[in-house]
Design an enzyme around this catalytic site. Structure first.
Site, mmCIF file in Angstrom:
data_model
loop_
_atom_site.group_PDB
_atom_site.id
_atom_site.type_symbol
_atom_site.label_atom_id
_atom_site.label_comp_id
_atom_site.label_asym_id
_atom_site.label_seq_id
_atom_site.Cartn_x
_atom_site.Cartn_y
_atom_site.Cartn_z
ATOM 1 N N GLY A 167 1.243 -1.269 -0.327
ATOM 2 C CA GLY A 167 -0.282 -0.086 0.201
ATOM 3 C C GLY A 167 0.267 1.144 -0.006
ATOM 4 N N GLU B 94 4.978 -6.580 2.282
ATOM 5 C CA GLU B 94 4.313 -6.686 0.572
ATOM 6 C C GLU B 94 4.401 -5.915 -0.548
ATOM 7 O OE1 GLU B 94 -0.222 -8.607 0.515
ATOM 8 O OE2 GLU B 94 1.713 -9.598 1.360
ATOM 9 N N CYS B 95 5.608 -4.815 0.027
ATOM 10 C CA CYS B 95 5.383 -3.698 -1.092
ATOM 11 C C CYS B 95 5.264 -3.690 -2.681
ATOM 12 C CB CYS B 95 6.387 -2.379 -0.843
ATOM 13 S SG CYS B 95 5.837 -2.390 0.803
ATOM 14 N N GLY B 96 4.724 -3.424 -3.361
ATOM 15 C CA GLY B 96 5.219 -4.127 -5.412
ATOM 16 C C GLY B 96 5.351 -2.153 -5.747
ATOM 17 N N CYS C 113 -10.301 0.397 -29.783
ATOM 18 C CA CYS C 113 -11.725 0.859 -30.286
ATOM 19 C C CYS C 113 -12.435 1.328 -28.631
ATOM 20 C CB CYS C 113 -12.170 -0.298 -30.715
ATOM 21 S SG CYS C 113 -11.369 -0.219 -32.511
ATOM 22 N N GLU C 114 -11.901 2.096 -28.215
ATOM 23 C CA GLU C 114 -12.500 2.566 -26.851
ATOM 24 C C GLU C 114 -12.091 4.337 -26.142
ATOM 25 O OE1 GLU C 114 -14.748 1.007 -24.955
ATOM 26 O OE2 GLU C 114 -14.610 -1.120 -26.083
#
Length: 430
Positions: free
Chosen positions: A231, A273-275, A342-343
């Site tokens: 987080g 558990e940082c990413g 196509c969005e």
């Protein structure tokens, strides 16, 4: 203020592009290593401290190997992530397996690797026992519900999140597992995401320390480790400040001493558990301007699209943009920076003040080193781009090649009928 610089010169990037055409993701190895060391240093006081890199943020074995060399483990949530960790040589307690709605074969694999299994629901005790057997150590994910007042667009409010056990369920889960012969216990939580307020993490630590003390008093079970989750955010905007890791470490230490040590529960292992904060600021999406379009708004079209970086479309997230070679020019033009899907939400920026952009300009999108390439997809048949590693000596290594059409079609079992076969098939039907 966040320093939004690029780790290579325009000349060097142009040289790279001659070998590896845009778009691609580029990761700065030295910066990732330095950042990992700073995180570990901030918690060096904590007994047996472990950072488990959230593999989902950047599931590339070359990046995982770099982090392994720095003493970092793997936070896995799927079979593929477990196998990636295994191939890199990360096994045993260097893996924490946190999953939800988990297929049984993933629990079997996690147990085979000796990973710490972190259960997301009280009903998973029986499910794990049936399919893999209960391990000696088990952990449970805690969801505090409305006790935590803040939420955000990524993880929402805890009481509305699908993750974890209530307080009452945590106590019951510990009772059940103790009766079944489980000897060692851990606690886990993940209640914030991309947070820049350092005191939020201290608050999480206090909450979890209180829970560990209460479990010991009521159940006589001594919690062996607490995973405070990840987080920790990154300053996506130039006017934001990075989280002061040293401050967080010092304040968590004070809480540890006041609650864990003072209640006779020291030593208790801490983990994160940082990413995002580990690799995020040190990855860049490099793209080339293909088109310009002036209608009701001014558009700049890139050879990258949201299949390369999904966050702006998914969350409305800000990613800083540098027009290479025009860093010192005035920001006197306003553009929507778009991809080719196509969005209509396939946009990296909306109404962004930038220097004048010309076709052929190189665009660097910052902070794409986590939840960037990892969230890629193949809608419209778009192919996921290459990943490159900038080595400390300035060399560049290809760590994932770009997808090809052959890759895209490899799972299809289809061949057009020849005209004669088609005529024969039609005649048979008649």
């Amino acid at each position: 203020m966040a320093d939004k610089k690029i780790p290579v010169s325009k000349q060097k990037l142009e040289e790279i592009i001659r070998t590896y055409p845009t778009p691609f993701h580029l990761y700065d190895e030295k910066a990732i290593r330095d950042n990992a060391r700073n995180l570990l240093s901030a918690f060096s006081w904590a007994p047996g401290f472990k950072e488990y890199f959230a593999v989902k943020a950047a599931p590339n074995p070359y990046l995982m190997q770099i982090l392994k060399e720095e003493g970092i483990g793997a936070d896995c949530s799927s079979m593929a992530e477990l196998i990636l960790a295994e191939k890199v040589g990360i096994t045993g307690a260097d893996i924490i397996f946190s999953s939800n709605d988990t297929p049984y074969d993933e629990y079997v694999k996690a147990k085979e690797l000796g990973a710490i299994i972190n259960l997301d629901d009280i009903t998973h005790i029986a499910y794990l026992e049936k399919h893999a057997g209960l391990p000696e150590m088990i952990s449970f994910r805690y969801n505090p519900g409305p006790l935590l007042k803040n939420g955000n667009t990524i993880i929402g409010f805890p009481e509305e999140a699908k993750y974890g056990l209530t307080r009452e369920q945590v106590f019951e889960a510990f009772r059940i597992c103790k009766a079944k012969g489980v000897k060692r216990f851990g606690l886990h939580t993940m209640v914030i995401s991309n947070e820049l307020n350092p005191d939020s993490f201290v608050g999480t630590a206090n909450m979890m320390f209180d829970l560990a003390v209460d479990i010991h008093r009521e159940l006589g079970i001594r919690v062996e480790f607490i995973d405070l989750g990840g987080g920790i955010g990154i300053p996506y905007r130039p006017d934001q400040e990075a989280v002061d890791l040293k401050y967080v470490g010092q304040q968590v230490q004070k809480a540890y001493e006041a609650k864990i040590t003072a209640n006779g529960l020291h030593p208790l292992q801490l983990a994160l558990e940082c990413g995002r904060m580990v690799t995020g600021p040190y990855g860049y999406l490099v793209s080339t301007v293909l088109h310009k379009k002036n209608i009701h708004k001014n558009y700049v079209g890139l050879d990258a699209c949201m299949a390369n970086l999904m966050r702006p479309a998914l969350y409305g997230s800000y990613h800083h943009i540098t027009v290479l070679g025009k860093e010192d020019l005035p920001l006197d033009h306003v553009y929507d920076v778009t991809g080719s899907l196509c969005e209509n939400n396939d946009k990296f920026a909306i109404d962004r003040a930038l220097p004048q952009i010309d076709i052929g300009d190189l665009i660097v999108i910052h902070d794409a080193g986590a939840h960037g390439h990892a969230m890629g997809f193949n809608y419209n048949g778009k192919l996921r781009s290459a990943e490159l590693l900038l080595r400390p000596d300035g060399s560049v290594r290809l760590i994932r090649r770009a997808e090809t059409l052959e890759d895209l079609f490899a799972t299809l079992d289809f061949a057009p009928l020849e005209k004669k076969q088609l005529a024969a098939a039609t005649k048979t039907q008649e």
